[in-house]
Design a protein around this motif. Structure first.
Motif, short mmCIF file in Angstrom:
data_model
loop_
_atom_site.label_atom_id
_atom_site.label_comp_id
_atom_site.label_asym_id
_atom_site.label_seq_id
_atom_site.Cartn_x
_atom_site.Cartn_y
_atom_site.Cartn_z
N GLN A 1 50.39 -19.04 2.47
CA GLN A 1 51.90 -19.33 3.11
C GLN A 1 51.51 -19.28 4.62
O GLN A 1 52.39 -20.10 5.20
CB GLN A 1 52.73 -17.84 2.96
CG GLN A 1 53.23 -17.84 1.52
CD GLN A 1 53.94 -16.54 1.42
OE1 GLN A 1 53.90 -15.45 2.02
NE2 GLN A 1 54.99 -16.95 0.25
N ARG A 2 50.60 -18.57 5.34
CA ARG A 2 50.60 -18.85 6.68
C ARG A 2 50.19 -20.36 7.19
O ARG A 2 50.47 -20.94 7.93
CB ARG A 2 49.48 -17.75 7.22
CG ARG A 2 50.27 -16.52 7.46
CD ARG A 2 49.29 -15.63 8.55
NE ARG A 2 48.22 -15.37 7.84
CZ ARG A 2 48.09 -14.32 7.00
NH1 ARG A 2 49.01 -13.33 6.84
NH2 ARG A 2 46.79 -14.04 6.35
N GLU B 1 50.50 -22.94 5.32
CA GLU B 1 51.79 -23.87 4.88
C GLU B 1 52.70 -24.06 6.10
O GLU B 1 53.31 -24.98 6.53
CB GLU B 1 52.30 -23.62 3.53
CG GLU B 1 51.38 -24.06 2.35
CD GLU B 1 51.17 -25.69 2.45
OE1 GLU B 1 52.36 -26.49 2.81
OE2 GLU B 1 50.25 -25.90 1.87
N LEU B 2 52.95 -22.78 6.59
CA LEU B 2 54.16 -22.65 7.81
C LEU B 2 53.45 -23.20 9.07
O LEU B 2 54.14 -23.79 9.49
CB LEU B 2 54.15 -21.21 8.08
CG LEU B 2 55.18 -20.70 8.94
CD1 LEU B 2 56.53 -21.57 8.43
CD2 LEU B 2 55.36 -19.07 9.37
#
Length: 108
Positions: A42-43, A45-46
């Motif tokens: 998630q990090r 992709e962010l």
């Protein structure tokens, strides 16, 4: 004999509880590892999304600046005597660009 049966039951119960504790700790470590991988993904992709947004913003800024410079240079090139023609040419260019944008949105 009853004491021996009780000890045997206690040993079995202890081994079952030990096995359950091992299985629980294994499942817990698997879940913790999976959660850590999910958070890392998630990090990533962010960060990727933020970079795409920043580059899109920069591209939009440069496109607006280029369009303004093109309009100004057309006005200067055609001079005072053809100011109406230059304005019409610039308006036609913007209409063409907006038409292309609408077509691109339709095909998506």
């Amino acid at each position: 004999m009853a004491v021996e049966g009780s000890e045997e039951t206690d040993d079995r119960l202890t081994s079952v509880l030990t096995a359950l504790a091992r299985v629980g700790s294994t499942v817990g470590s698997i879940l913790a590892g999976g959660t850590a991988q999910l958070m890392a993904a998630q990090r990533h992709e962010l960060r990727r999304l933020a970079a795409v947004f920043a580059f899109a913003l920069a591209a939009a800024l440069f496109a607006c600046a280029a369009t303004g410079f093109a309009a100004y240079s057309i006005l200067l090139a055609l001079g005072e005597e053809h100011r109406a023609a230059a304005s019409a040419l610039i308006a036609a260019g913007f209409a063409l660009l907006s038409g292309i944008a609408v077509l691109c949105l339709r095909f998506r």
